[in-house]
Design a protein around this motif. Structure first.
Motif, PDB file in Angstrom:
ATOM      1  N   MET A   1       0.850  -1.186   0.000  1.00  0.00           N
ATOM      2  CA  MET A   1       0.000   0.000   0.000  1.00  0.00           C
ATOM      3  C   MET A   1       0.889   1.240   0.000  1.00  0.00           C
ATOM      4  SD  MET A   1      -3.074   0.697   2.606  1.00  0.00           S
ATOM      5  CE  MET A   1      -3.908  -0.830   2.485  1.00  0.00           C
ATOM      6  N   THR A   2       0.535   2.213  -0.789  1.00  0.00           N
ATOM      7  CA  THR A   2       1.361   3.417  -0.837  1.00  0.00           C
ATOM      8  C   THR A   2       1.179   4.211   0.437  1.00  0.00           C
ATOM      9  OG1 THR A   2      -0.374   4.623  -1.835  1.00  0.00           O
ATOM     10  CG2 THR A   2       1.210   3.660  -3.344  1.00  0.00           C
TER      11      THR A   2
ATOM     12  N   PRO B   1       4.907  13.191  17.309  1.00  0.00           N
ATOM     13  CA  PRO B   1       6.035  12.628  16.572  1.00  0.00           C
ATOM     14  C   PRO B   1       6.394  11.202  16.993  1.00  0.00           C
ATOM     15  CG  PRO B   1       6.786  14.263  18.151  1.00  0.00           C
ATOM     16  CD  PRO B   1       5.311  14.258  18.218  1.00  0.00           C
ATOM     17  N   ALA B   2       5.829  10.680  18.118  1.00  0.00           N
ATOM     18  CA  ALA B   2       6.279   9.371  18.607  1.00  0.00           C
ATOM     19  C   ALA B   2       5.575   8.205  17.937  1.00  0.00           C
ATOM     20  CB  ALA B   2       6.040   9.312  20.107  1.00  0.00           C
ATOM     21  N   ARG B   3       4.682   8.410  16.913  1.00  0.00           N
ATOM     22  CA  ARG B   3       3.855   7.310  16.440  1.00  0.00           C
ATOM     23  C   ARG B   3       4.193   6.691  15.088  1.00  0.00           C
ATOM     24  NH1 ARG B   3      -1.499   7.516  19.402  1.00  0.00           N
ATOM     25  NH2 ARG B   3      -1.778   5.789  17.985  1.00  0.00           N
ATOM     26  N   PRO B   4       5.155   7.221  14.294  1.00  0.00           N
ATOM     27  CA  PRO B   4       5.293   6.692  12.950  1.00  0.00           C
ATOM     28  C   PRO B   4       5.527   5.193  12.911  1.00  0.00           C
ATOM     29  CG  PRO B   4       7.175   8.065  13.532  1.00  0.00           C
ATOM     30  CD  PRO B   4       6.129   8.267  14.560  1.00  0.00           C
ATOM     31  N   SER B   5       6.173   4.595  13.927  1.00  0.00           N
ATOM     32  CA  SER B   5       6.448   3.169  13.843  1.00  0.00           C
ATOM     33  C   SER B   5       5.138   2.378  13.905  1.00  0.00           C
ATOM     34  CB  SER B   5       7.385   2.747  14.955  1.00  0.00           C
ATOM     35  OG  SER B   5       6.754   3.010  16.182  1.00  0.00           O
ATOM     36  N   GLU B   6       4.143   2.857  14.676  1.00  0.00           N
ATOM     37  CA  GLU B   6       2.858   2.168  14.749  1.00  0.00           C
ATOM     38  C   GLU B   6       2.141   2.242  13.409  1.00  0.00           C
ATOM     39  OE1 GLU B   6       0.442   3.505  17.978  1.00  0.00           O
ATOM     40  OE2 GLU B   6       2.079   3.202  19.406  1.00  0.00           O
ATOM     41  N   ASP B   7       2.176   3.419  12.776  1.00  0.00           N
ATOM     42  CA  ASP B   7       1.554   3.572  11.459  1.00  0.00           C
ATOM     43  C   ASP B   7       2.203   2.614  10.466  1.00  0.00           C
ATOM     44  OD1 ASP B   7      -0.041   5.459  12.464  1.00  0.00           O
ATOM     45  OD2 ASP B   7       0.882   7.169  11.445  1.00  0.00           O
ATOM     46  N   GLY B   8       3.535   2.550  10.546  1.00  0.00           N
ATOM     47  CA  GLY B   8       4.275   1.688   9.626  1.00  0.00           C
ATOM     48  C   GLY B   8       3.866   0.239   9.814  1.00  0.00           C
ATOM     49  N   LEU B   9       3.681  -0.155  11.068  1.00  0.00           N
ATOM     50  CA  LEU B   9       3.312  -1.533  11.379  1.00  0.00           C
ATOM     51  C   LEU B   9       1.931  -1.853  10.798  1.00  0.00           C
ATOM     52  CD1 LEU B   9       4.476  -3.899  12.971  1.00  0.00           C
ATOM     53  CD2 LEU B   9       3.095  -3.172  14.912  1.00  0.00           C
ATOM     54  N   ALA B  10       1.009  -0.902  10.977  1.00  0.00           N
ATOM     55  CA  ALA B  10      -0.351  -1.110  10.465  1.00  0.00           C
ATOM     56  C   ALA B  10      -0.319  -1.276   8.951  1.00  0.00           C
ATOM     57  CB  ALA B  10      -1.239   0.065  10.851  1.00  0.00           C
TER      58      ALA B  10
ATOM     59  N   THR C   1       2.233  -2.276   7.140  1.00  0.00           N
ATOM     60  CA  THR C   1       2.871  -3.562   6.789  1.00  0.00           C
ATOM     61  C   THR C   1       1.870  -4.694   6.961  1.00  0.00           C
ATOM     62  OG1 THR C   1       4.832  -2.632   7.746  1.00  0.00           O
ATOM     63  CG2 THR C   1       4.928  -4.968   7.225  1.00  0.00           C
ATOM     64  N   MET C   2       1.054  -4.614   8.014  1.00  0.00           N
ATOM     65  CA  MET C   2       0.052  -5.662   8.225  1.00  0.00           C
ATOM     66  C   MET C   2      -0.920  -5.713   7.055  1.00  0.00           C
ATOM     67  SD  MET C   2      -0.766  -5.333  12.243  1.00  0.00           S
ATOM     68  CE  MET C   2      -2.341  -6.115  12.150  1.00  0.00           C
TER      69      MET C   2
END
Ligand code: ADP
Length: 479
Positions: A1-2, A80-89, A91-92
């Motif tokens: 997904m882009t 600013p602390a959330r990009p890794s969660e967005d990335g995980l979602a 990737t899922m």
């Protein structure tokens, strides 16, 4: 997904007001004015006026900054602390095998996971949903979701290129953006083809089973009426009718036995059998038990079995059922006075197990009805049952293991079978990770072969020593 949504979020997040900077700037300005007043450059009245002007400017600036900002809770993206969660979602979503799409204003595909791209054959640019998915009811539901209306579930079926059944879930999603088009539609396309097919097979099976039972039942009830009415005092007719009624009840019993057997086999089909079975002993037992049936039709059954036991991994009762079905068919479909030949082999490689050295006729057709994946280390115990009956036309061979299938012309005889025997054989052989093949020639008879895997340890030993049991003729009496 882009990652378009992330980009949007970054662009749309407003700057926070820098209150500390504003306070410092105002204080510094007023301090400069105070120094100018003390040094006599500025009159006290001018100082008070200038200070007030300065303070009000600072206050207005401060207010503007605060009112243009959105409250903390509604702006998770600005944290600013959330990009890794967005990335995980994301990737899922990429990994999910269910097609998922995000549709934007005008029905444009904004995002699509790989499963959706594959299903709808989307290019790099998503394009319009309506050009990839021509399902008016889904498109209507998407339009409604884009207007912020409630989500819906739409089912649709396609027949080409292959038949498929899909359940489309459409949900509106409101993006945290200002502007006239905050709504997006999330579209999930769940493939329900296999469950629909299973449902239809179950329905077909029930319809077939009921039909098969209804025929003898109708015949029984007809004879009962005749015996109570016109044939009440006709002794000869009564004996004849009772004979037919017995045949019909036998047929119903066979059908119910076969149905129960099929359902038992299906229940544990995914469970590998663990016992060890002597295929030679089972074959002998079956030949003995079917002796009266063969004699009644004056059929000679001969067997060529190895001198030593043929051990395979299996469930004894089920292996017995396989051999019994094949030999019973051979007797049933042989002309009176015919011959049935049975042979067994031990420790065969896959090729030898599946393909006997000879052919039953020049124009015979062969077909593997079930077989395990090829593994050069596998060794098998084999049983072959050969008759000299009418044979089976090659066009029917692929259908032999279908439930209730009977070759045309063999359906209406009173002793007609249930059409379940070979389906049961195939299921049992598949459960045993074995193989099942047929060779036939119209007018030349039929040969069925079943091969079942040998216990691994024995197979290794036999391979190492190169030992294989040599077949020796066994007369029907001995077998
Ligand atoms: P049935 O109870 O009808 O024998 P099967 O599943 O065992 O059911 O066999 C399916 C059909 O295959 C039979 O009805 C018959 O038409 C055909 N068939 C099976 N075995 C033979 C054979 N040895 N020779 C000729 N036809 C056979």
């Amino acid at each position: 997904m882009t990652n378009g949504q992330n980009k949007d979020r970054v662009r749309l997040a407003p700057d926070r007001p820098r209150r500390r900077d504003i306070v410092i700037t105002a204080a510094l300005g007023m301090a400069v004015l105070f120094v100018l007043m003390v040094t006599g450059v500025l009159a006290p009245g001018a100082y008070i006026g200038a200070s007030l002007a300065f303070a009000s400017l600072a206050f207005v600036y401060f207010l503007t900054a605060v009112t243009t900002a959105q409250p903390r809770g509604r702006m998770p993206v600005a944290e600013p602390a959330r990009p890794s969660e967005d990335g995980l979602a994301l990737t899922m979503l990429e990994k999910v095998s269910v097609p998922i799409l995000l549709i934007g204003p005008g029905g444009r595909i904004e995002q699509a996971n790989p499963a959706a791209r594959a299903l709808l054959a989307l290019g790099a640019e998503g394009g319009l949903l309506s050009t990839s998915l021509r399902q008016p009811r889904v498109l209507e539901a998407v339009s409604a979701a884009l207007r912020g209306e409630r989500g819906t579930v739409v089912e649709y079926a396609t027949l080409a290129p292959i038949e498929s059944h899909v359940r489309a879930y459409v949900e509106p999603i409101r993006l945290p953006v200002a502007g006239p088009m905050p709504w997006r539609a999330m579209l999930v396309l769940a493939d329900e083809t296999s469950s629909k097919r299973a449902e239809r097979m179950r329905a077909d099976f029930l319809a077939n089973a009921s039909h098969e039972l209804r025929t003898p039942l109708a015949s029984l009830s007809g004879f009962i009426d005749t015996l109570r009415g016109p044939a009440r005092d006709d002794e000869e007719a009564r004996d004849r009718f009772l004979g037919i009624m017995r045949e019909q009840t036998e047929r119903m019993r066979r059908l119910i036995d076969d149905l129960l057997s099929l359902s038992r086999v299906e229940m544990n089909e995914h469970q590998l059998p663990v016992g060890t079975v002597d295929l030679r002993a089972v074959t002998r037992d079956v030949i003995d038990s079917l002796g009266p049936m063969a004699q009644a039709r004056n059929i000679t059954v001969s067997a060529t079995l190895p001198e030593t036991p043929v051990e395979i991994t299996g469930d004894r009762d089920q292996v017995h059922e396989v051999v019994e079905n094949l030999i019973e068919n051979a007797i049933k479909y042989s002309p009176e006075g015919g011959q049935v030949e049975i042979s067994a082999d031990d420790d065969c490689a896959r090729d030898r197990a599946e393909h006997p050295a000879d052919r039953i006729g020049e124009n015979s057709a062969r077909l593997l009805l079930a077989g395990p994946p090829f593994d050069p280390r596998s060794r098998f115990g084999v049983v072959r049952v050969r008759d000299h009956g009418a044979g089976i036309d090659r066009r029917y061979l692929p259908r032999l293991s279908e439930r209730f299938f009977r070759v045309d012309g063999q359906k209406s005889s009173p002793t007609a079978g249930t059409g379940l025997g070979l389906a049961i054989v195939k299921h049992i052989v598949t459960r045993h990770r074995g193989g099942f093949s047929v060779e036939s020639e119209p007018g030349g008879g039929t040969r069925f072969t079943v091969f079942l895997p040998k216990p691994a340890a024995r197979a290794e030993t036999a391979t190492e020593t190169g030992a294989a049991a040599s077949p020796a003729p066994v007369s029907p009496g001995q077998a």
